[in-house]
Scaffold this motif. Structure first.
Motif, mmCIF file in Angstrom:
data_model
loop_
_atom_site.group_PDB
_atom_site.id
_atom_site.type_symbol
_atom_site.label_atom_id
_atom_site.label_comp_id
_atom_site.label_asym_id
_atom_site.label_seq_id
_atom_site.Cartn_x
_atom_site.Cartn_y
_atom_site.Cartn_z
ATOM 1 N N HIS A 443 0.849 -1.196 0.000
ATOM 2 C CA HIS A 443 0.000 0.000 0.000
ATOM 3 C C HIS A 443 0.882 1.243 0.000
ATOM 4 C CE1 HIS A 443 -3.703 2.250 0.516
ATOM 5 N NE2 HIS A 443 -3.167 2.926 1.532
ATOM 6 N N GLU A 445 0.268 5.549 0.168
ATOM 7 C CA GLU A 445 -0.753 6.586 0.348
ATOM 8 C C GLU A 445 -0.092 7.928 0.658
ATOM 9 O OE1 GLU A 445 -4.469 7.569 3.381
ATOM 10 O OE2 GLU A 445 -3.798 5.510 3.090
ATOM 11 N N THR A 471 4.395 -0.084 8.430
ATOM 12 C CA THR A 471 4.175 1.131 7.647
ATOM 13 C C THR A 471 5.239 2.156 8.004
ATOM 14 O OG1 THR A 471 1.798 0.755 7.503
ATOM 15 C CG2 THR A 471 2.580 2.995 7.079
#
Length: 574
Positions: A443, A445, A471
């Motif tokens: 992911h 973002e 993350t």
């Protein structure tokens, strides 16, 4: 073990005398090793793989390639191998023409230098007052970085010369006022010579007894001025700093800008406009609104360490000297890179392309290059590595693990980009270095967060490690590069998504992926799915062949592809 800082000038001088005391066969490689490390900043592995073909005698520069074939034991491991620069270094071009002695030695070296550590140890034994245990190739490379700092080259310039951030090297003395006067700071000269220079080996051309070369016979650069400035910004910075230091030592004023910069020779070939080594050379059709000609043209695209050059077939045959035939784009002028974008008026001309937005003068322009998908992937991979290598960033890792906040704060780090991974080095020691394989990114973002006291654009990058999702928050310190970094990561992520679209899965394979994706760590799959061990092994073998799971001694974990496959299949079934 604590890494030691650079060697001082007297130690380097003594080592050189020790090298000259070795037998005739070892004298040249020992002397060359010493100055390639202590005055050009080469790492031990780079010296051991030195190839005379790396020397450009016109510019008197040494080019470290991104890779080269090698059959040495360390690289080949019984099979034909490939050598690449160490992880903390990068392909680059280094000037050697600023020192007649260094230039003469490099020009005389006829092949790779084996046993770097042994040569240094023997030179230390022959040198007065030196302990061989205090001298090694890594410490020699740090000495080269300190030399560049003392000359007055900027932090960014040194990063280009040595392929890493100088602040990340132990014991290097930072000089925030980076002045070339530091080059000739007062110190007691070595007692073995009557020298008034702080760096006699570098700048005194007088030949030593038993020296394997005569510095007076060193080849002089024919391009880019007396210090081999060439076309590389860091090379020019070093050359100018040395020239300023020479003038100040003799009580002369600093040179004016016209004295410092030499007029570059007219380019007779496209390669002369680029900082070597060339990393891409493709035949392609292209169109640009920055050229004084309309329509799509046939030509070539060359990519060097700091520039991209597009030129027409007309220029290929007899290299043109007008902007109608060629377009030279400094990589620092690239503001965006787009993929598979074809304007409607060119849809009949191009099927697949790369669009490069860039500044040209005071205006923004776009270069559109037609490239087949197979060529496009390799070209953009190389382009992004050149854009980002050794880039300062503020990074917090991990800010979350499996969604739980860790409270981690941002610290200064340096970004290094490799073909299949990104790595963050910690120059100040305030953070732990880490690597993110691109195939494990699940992911990406964009957001805005306060970093220190400034609100900045950041990227949250989620990746898998041991079947857990970590993350990291990344904020490059250059807004232009932050935009490009986001483009790079999102494109790499999209490539991975595209690759999993056509993967066929059995019901058992879907169950295993779903179980791994929902588990906190590495679960007991046989118990969780109520399946016998043989059946489970067969499923895992199939998933492993599809690069969806990794099976190791500590258990089974999802790859990035496996996680994305599991999540997308689950979402589709809802």
């Amino acid at each position: 073990m604590t890494e030691r800082g650079p060697l001082d000038v007297s130690a380097v001088y003594g080592l050189y005398l020790g090298a000259l005391d070795l037998d005739a066969e070892r004298r040249l490689p020992a002397a060359g090793t010493l100055l390639l490390g202590a005055r050009a900043g080469l790492a031990p592995s780079e010296i051991e793989h030195f190839d005379p073909a790396w020397l450009d005698r016109d510019r008197m520069t040494v080019t470290i390639p991104p890779q080269t074939d090698c059959d040495c034991e360390a690289c080949a491991d019984g099979e034909p191998g490939v050598w690449t620069p160490p992880e903390t270094r990068a392909a680059r071009t280094i000037p050697v023409g600023f020192s007649a002695r260094l230039a003469a030695l490099v020009d005389a070296i006829e092949g790779s230098i084996t046993d770097v550590e042994g040569l240094l140890a023997d030179a230390a034994r022959a040198a007065p007052g030196l302990d061989p245990a205090d001298v090694d190739g890594d410490r020699l490379a740090r000495t080269g970085v300190q030399f560049f700092l003392d000359v007055g080259v900027s932090r960014e310039g040194i990063a280009r010369l040595v392929g890493r951030d100088p602040w990340s090297m132990p014991g290097v003395i930072r000089r925030p006022d980076a002045s070339a006067t530091a080059l000739y700071r007062e110190r007691d000269p070595p007692t073995t010579i009557d020298s008034v220079e702080a760096f006699p080996l570098t700048f005194d051309p007088t030949t030593f007894e038993a020296e394997p070369v005569d510095p007076g016979d060193a080849p002089e650069p024919s391009i880019g001025g007396p210090y081999g400035a060439g076309v590389d910004r860091a090379d020019g910075e070093l050359g100018q700093a040395v020239r300023r230091a020479e003038r100040r030592r003799h009580g002369l004023p600093d040179p004016t800008p016209t004295e410092t910069a030499s007029e570059p020779a007219p380019a007779s070939s496209p390669e002369q406009l680029l900082t070597k080594p060339l990393v891409a050379n493709v035949t392609a059709r292209f169109v640009s609104d920055a050229l004084d000609r309309e329509g799509v043209v046939d030509g070539r695209i060359l990519l060097g360490q700091e520039q991209l050059l597009a030129f027409t077939e007309t220029a290929s045959a007899a290299f043109g000297d007008t902007d109608t035939e060629r377009l030279l784009i400094p990589l620092e002028a690239v503001s965006d890179v787009g993929f598979d974008y074809v304007p409607s008026d060119l849809s009949a001309e191009f099927e697949s392309s790369i669009a490069i937005a860039h500044r040209h003068g005071d205006d923004q322009h776009v270069l559109l290059i037609e490239l087949a998908p197979s060529k496009q992937y390799k070209f953009r991979s190389v382009l992004f590595r050149l854009l980002f290598n050794v880039t300062p960033a503020d990074v917090a890792n991990p800010v979350s693990i499996d969604g739980a906040d860790t409270g981690e704060h941002a610290a200064e780090m340096m970004l290094y980009v490799r073909p299949t991974e990104i790595r963050f080095g910690a120059p100040t020691g305030d953070a732990e270095e880490f690597t993110v394989p691109l195939g494990q990114v699940v992911h990406v973002e964009r957001d805005h967060e306060y970093v220190d006291t400034d609100k900045r654009r950041v990227l949250y990058v989620s990746y898998l490690l041991d079947n857990r999702m970590l993350t990291a928050m990344v904020a490059l310190r250059d807004d232009r590069l932050q935009t490009l970094f986001e483009r790079f990561l999102k494109r790499s992520f999209q490539d991975q998504v595209n690759e999993i679209e056509g993967i066929a899965l059995s019901a058992g394979e879907r169950d295993v992926l779903a179980a791994l994706a929902s588990a906190d760590a590495r679960p007991d799959l046989a118990a969780l799915l109520d399946v016998d061990a043989d059946r489970l092994d067969a499923i895992l073998d199939t998933l492993g062949a599809k690069s969806l799971v990794e099976v190791g001694q500590s258990g089974t974990a999802l790859t990035g592809r496996g996680y994305l496959t599991a999540v997308r299949r689950t979402d589709a079934e809802r």
